[in-house]
Design an enzyme around this catalytic site. Structure first.
Site, short mmCIF file in Angstrom:
data_model
loop_
_atom_site.label_atom_id
_atom_site.label_comp_id
_atom_site.label_asym_id
_atom_site.label_seq_id
_atom_site.Cartn_x
_atom_site.Cartn_y
_atom_site.Cartn_z
N GLU A 1 0.86 -1.19 0.00
CA GLU A 1 0.00 0.00 0.00
C GLU A 1 0.89 1.23 0.00
OE1 GLU A 1 -2.93 0.16 3.15
OE2 GLU A 1 -2.73 2.34 3.32
N GLU B 1 -2.55 11.73 3.22
CA GLU B 1 -3.24 11.16 4.37
C GLU B 1 -3.04 12.06 5.58
OE1 GLU B 1 -4.00 6.78 6.33
OE2 GLU B 1 -1.95 7.28 5.75
#
Length: 323
Positions: free
Chosen positions: A134, A139
């Site tokens: 990932e 974020e």
């Protein structure tokens, strides 16, 4: 014609990159995003969220497209009953997968506010997670102001503390089983790289290069005079060479992580969840000065989610051969 490849995979403290031109494979604008896959299962990060399908998102005005933008947001009108799955929101993933590539996102606005946990990321289609890896490009949670870019992998993928990047290394173990899936993260130095500061500046551009020598992430604010013209003008060819683009904000070199065994073809994902493993943790939610408990805040304060939306101008996907 593609420029010749110049490999400079020397060390983490050097500008470790593969100098190569990439051709546009696909540009996503406006209604193009409605052709993506819409995720409706329970949130794997245990968020207080109810991911809805495409028809529901359209009917509730949670996703809107024009010729120039695509907007996806959280429900900011309704209370959430304690027995409900959570506040209605959107998570979408690209229909195609990519390996060696450059992603360029022109973004006007990102979700912000207490309890929010938005992310723009890529993840293995094959899985199961964390197999195949990932890559978190954008974020953050709650009232953060600096972006965090991270990798999450299976075992034996590590980063050095010091490397050729502008951001600050937060953690070096990419292994998802280490330290409650913290991953190996880099905090960006610009306070307008995430949250209200990003939005008040009119957004900006994010770019991620995934190649033989590793993974790099860049950020340029809307008024940054150093943004490469091939990025700002969405030209059909880009060359993510640090000598042209400048040092990346986050750099994850392949020198201490075997990329072939840790990363396979990835889908591109946008999502917005609430609370959950990170945003709702006491260390994150309470430290942000947010009131009450995270779940109570999500349930009972719909109007506080007015700023919880993505507004995308365009997403360009570039590959070595344009196919």
């Amino acid at each position: 014609m593609l420029a010749p490849i110049l490999l400079l995979c020397l060390s983490a403290s050097t500008l470790v990159q593969a100098s190569q031109s990439y051709l546009i494979n696909h540009t996503f604008i406006g209604n193009d995003f409605f052709a993506w896959d819409w995720y409706t299962s329970d949130d794997p990060t245990h968020g207080r969220v109810d991911y809805v399908d495409r028809p529901t998102a359209k009917a509730m005005n949670l996703s809107v497209a024009s010729e120039t933008t695509f907007l996806m947001r959280a429900d900011h009108l309704n209370l959430v009953h304690p027995a409900d799955r959570g506040r209605k929101s959107v998570r979408i993933s690209s229909p195609s997968t990519y390996t060696d590539s450059v992603l360029v996102l022109d973004l006007w606005h990102m979700p912000t506010g207490c309890a929010t946990w938005p992310a723009w990321w890529t993840v293995s289609k094959k899985g199961p997670w964390p197999n195949g890896g990932e890559i978190d490009i954008i974020e953050g949670v709650n009232n953060n102001s600096n972006n965090l870019a991270s990798l999450h992998t299976t075992t034996n993928c590590n980063m050095t503390q010091t490397r050729a990047q502008n951001g600050q290394t937060v953690s070096t173990q990419c292994d998802a089983s280490f330290n409650y899936n913290q991953g190996c993260g880099v905090s960006f130095s610009q306070p307008n790289s995430y949250g209200p500061g990003f939005n008040s500046d009119g957004g900006g551009w994010y770019a991620m290069h995934r190649g033989t020598c590793g993974i790099s992430v860049w950020f340029w604010s809307r008024d940054n005079s150093t943004v490469p013209i091939e990025v700002s003008q969405a030209l059909p060819t880009v060359n993510p060479d640090p000598s042209l683009w400048g040092s990346p904000d986050a750099f994850f070199p392949a020198t201490t992580c075997d990329y072939m065994s840790h990363f396979d073809p990835h889908n591109i994902v946008f999502d917005l969840t609430f609370c959950g493993d990170w945003a709702g943790s006491p260390s994150a939610y309470g430290a942000s000065g947010c009131p009450s408990t995270c779940e109570d805040y999500v349930n009972n304060n719909p109007t506080m989610f007015n700023e919880a939306y993505w507004e995308i101008k365009s997403l360009g996907v570039y590959t070595p051969d344009g196919r």
